[in-house]
Write a protein that holds these residues in place. Structure first.
Motif, mmCIF file in Angstrom:
data_model
loop_
_atom_site.group_PDB
_atom_site.id
_atom_site.type_symbol
_atom_site.label_atom_id
_atom_site.label_comp_id
_atom_site.label_asym_id
_atom_site.label_seq_id
_atom_site.Cartn_x
_atom_site.Cartn_y
_atom_site.Cartn_z
ATOM 1 N N ALA A 26 -2.021 49.289 -1.272
ATOM 2 C CA ALA A 26 -1.807 50.673 -0.819
ATOM 3 C C ALA A 26 -0.485 50.789 -0.060
ATOM 4 C CB ALA A 26 -2.975 51.136 0.052
ATOM 5 N N PHE A 27 -0.150 49.767 0.728
ATOM 6 C CA PHE A 27 1.133 49.760 1.435
ATOM 7 C C PHE A 27 2.289 49.692 0.435
ATOM 8 C CE2 PHE A 27 4.670 47.412 3.393
ATOM 9 C CZ PHE A 27 4.969 48.271 4.439
ATOM 10 N N LEU A 28 2.173 48.822 -0.565
ATOM 11 C CA LEU A 28 3.227 48.689 -1.577
ATOM 12 C C LEU A 28 3.429 49.989 -2.349
ATOM 13 C CD1 LEU A 28 2.529 45.160 -3.104
ATOM 14 C CD2 LEU A 28 4.501 45.851 -1.748
ATOM 15 N N ALA A 29 2.353 50.731 -2.566
ATOM 16 C CA ALA A 29 2.421 51.951 -3.373
ATOM 17 C C ALA A 29 3.060 53.130 -2.647
ATOM 18 C CB ALA A 29 1.015 52.331 -3.838
ATOM 19 N N GLN A 30 3.221 53.038 -1.335
ATOM 20 C CA GLN A 30 3.829 54.133 -0.568
ATOM 21 C C GLN A 30 5.305 54.281 -0.941
ATOM 22 O OE1 GLN A 30 1.998 56.088 1.760
ATOM 23 N NE2 GLN A 30 0.382 54.984 0.689
ATOM 24 N N THR A 31 5.770 55.515 -1.053
ATOM 25 C CA THR A 31 7.173 55.741 -1.425
ATOM 26 C C THR A 31 8.134 55.240 -0.354
ATOM 27 O OG1 THR A 31 7.057 57.987 -0.550
ATOM 28 C CG2 THR A 31 6.687 57.720 -2.909
ATOM 29 N N ALA A 32 7.694 55.176 0.888
ATOM 30 C CA ALA A 32 8.556 54.694 1.975
ATOM 31 C C ALA A 32 8.773 53.179 1.912
ATOM 32 C CB ALA A 32 7.957 55.062 3.327
ATOM 33 N N THR A 33 7.915 52.456 1.218
ATOM 34 C CA THR A 33 8.026 50.998 1.124
ATOM 35 C C THR A 33 9.133 50.644 0.137
ATOM 36 O OG1 THR A 33 5.672 50.783 1.616
ATOM 37 C CG2 THR A 33 6.769 48.860 0.673
ATOM 38 N N GLN A 34 10.136 49.943 0.646
ATOM 39 C CA GLN A 34 11.316 49.617 -0.159
ATOM 40 C C GLN A 34 11.640 48.127 -0.053
ATOM 41 O OE1 GLN A 34 13.043 51.886 -2.119
ATOM 42 N NE2 GLN A 34 11.314 53.217 -1.583
ATOM 43 N N PRO A 35 12.267 47.558 -1.093
ATOM 44 C CA PRO A 35 12.689 46.159 -1.013
ATOM 45 C C PRO A 35 13.602 45.931 0.192
ATOM 46 C CG PRO A 35 12.879 46.955 -3.265
ATOM 47 C CD PRO A 35 12.574 48.155 -2.403
ATOM 48 N N ALA A 36 13.449 44.770 0.811
ATOM 49 C CA ALA A 36 14.229 44.402 1.992
ATOM 50 C C ALA A 36 15.117 43.211 1.650
ATOM 51 C CB ALA A 36 13.282 44.051 3.139
ATOM 52 N N PRO A 37 16.115 42.940 2.486
ATOM 53 C CA PRO A 37 16.936 41.750 2.256
ATOM 54 C C PRO A 37 16.045 40.512 2.148
ATOM 55 C CG PRO A 37 17.881 43.094 3.990
ATOM 56 C CD PRO A 37 16.539 43.690 3.670
ATOM 57 N N ASN A 38 16.376 39.656 1.191
ATOM 58 C CA ASN A 38 15.545 38.492 0.899
ATOM 59 C C ASN A 38 16.439 37.254 0.805
ATOM 60 O OD1 ASN A 38 13.656 36.679 0.009
ATOM 61 N ND2 ASN A 38 12.997 37.874 -1.744
ATOM 62 N N PRO A 39 16.609 36.539 1.916
ATOM 63 C CA PRO A 39 17.524 35.400 1.907
ATOM 64 C C PRO A 39 17.040 34.220 1.051
ATOM 65 C CG PRO A 39 16.347 35.514 3.989
ATOM 66 C CD PRO A 39 15.989 36.746 3.220
ATOM 67 N N PHE A 40 15.744 34.109 0.838
ATOM 68 C CA PHE A 40 15.202 32.986 0.071
ATOM 69 C C PHE A 40 14.214 33.463 -0.981
ATOM 70 C CE2 PHE A 40 16.113 31.419 4.389
ATOM 71 C CZ PHE A 40 17.122 30.516 4.079
ATOM 72 N N PRO A 41 14.697 34.116 -2.049
ATOM 73 C CA PRO A 41 13.755 34.600 -3.062
ATOM 74 C C PRO A 41 13.055 33.459 -3.796
ATOM 75 C CG PRO A 41 16.010 34.946 -3.772
ATOM 76 C CD PRO A 41 16.063 34.459 -2.361
ATOM 77 N N GLU A 42 13.750 32.354 -4.000
ATOM 78 C CA GLU A 42 13.129 31.195 -4.646
ATOM 79 C C GLU A 42 12.786 30.179 -3.572
ATOM 80 O OE1 GLU A 42 14.078 27.864 -8.039
ATOM 81 O OE2 GLU A 42 15.036 29.819 -8.185
ATOM 82 N N THR A 43 11.539 29.729 -3.586
ATOM 83 C CA THR A 43 11.060 28.820 -2.550
ATOM 84 C C THR A 43 10.044 27.859 -3.165
ATOM 85 O OG1 THR A 43 10.140 28.741 -0.316
ATOM 86 C CG2 THR A 43 9.291 30.473 -1.773
ATOM 87 N N SER A 44 9.326 27.143 -2.335
ATOM 88 C CA SER A 44 8.308 26.212 -2.827
ATOM 89 C C SER A 44 7.026 26.400 -2.028
ATOM 90 C CB SER A 44 8.795 24.768 -2.681
ATOM 91 O OG SER A 44 8.863 24.419 -1.308
ATOM 92 N N VAL A 45 5.943 25.905 -2.572
ATOM 93 C CA VAL A 45 4.658 25.976 -1.873
ATOM 94 C C VAL A 45 4.759 25.286 -0.517
ATOM 95 C CG1 VAL A 45 2.270 25.136 -1.915
ATOM 96 C CG2 VAL A 45 3.263 26.202 -3.957
ATOM 97 N N GLY A 46 5.428 24.140 -0.454
ATOM 98 C CA GLY A 46 5.565 23.408 0.808
ATOM 99 C C GLY A 46 6.292 24.221 1.870
ATOM 100 N N ALA A 47 7.382 24.868 1.482
ATOM 101 C CA ALA A 47 8.144 25.673 2.435
ATOM 102 C C ALA A 47 7.340 26.892 2.887
ATOM 103 C CB ALA A 47 9.464 26.121 1.807
#
Length: 151
Positions: A26-47
């Motif tokens: 429901a939070f994701l579906a709100q029009t106010a919810t927008q992508p934010a800066p993402n310094p580490f889009p690729e990561t690992s389960v351990g991290a």
């Protein structure tokens, strides 16, 4: 390439292993919810596991409400530490959601919705599919004390 909030919402709703998926979706579906800066889009389960275990302790110390954190940590504990994950970060006001998937945006591993310290999670409308029972029919309202076998 970031996944659209609409696709993340649909994928999150299909992730039965996340108990609070409807609140996060429901939070994701709100029009106010927008992508934010993402310094580490690729990561690992351990991290992800290390970062979110630390955040869980910080959230408790600083009275930060979170949805989905317990499910994320439980799911991560059953995965290989070197498994690759993708992270999507979206924000609206004082709230942030981090969604972790296997790279296609469809197979959601986990998601965490949280706010600033002392700020409650947003109160969002309940999706129609989650409302309790069907809407009352006009014929079922008339006679008090009568059992409606079709309700």
């Amino acid at each position: 390439m970031p996944i659209s909030p609409r696709q993340l919402t649909a994928s999150l709703l299909a992730a039965d292993h996340i108990a609070e998926r409807h609140v996060i979706a429901a939070f994701l579906a709100q029009t106010a919810t927008q992508p934010a800066p993402n310094p580490f889009p690729e990561t690992s389960v351990g991290a992800v596991s290390q970062v979110w275990r630390q955040r869980a302790a910080e959230f408790q110390s600083f009275a930060v409400e979170a949805a989905g954190l317990t499910c994320l940590l439980a799911t991560l504990s059953g995965l290989s530490l070197d498994e690759r994950l993708m992270q999507e970060i979206l924000r609206a006001g004082p709230h942030t959601v981090n969604v972790f998937h296997r790279g296609d945006g469809c197979r959601i591993v986990g998601a965490v919705l949280y706010g600033k310290p002392g700020v409650a999670l947003p109160v969002l409308p309940i999706p129609r599919t989650k409302r309790l029972g069907p809407a009352p029919r006009s014929g079922a309202l008339g006679m008090p004390g009568q059992l409606d076998l079709f309700a």
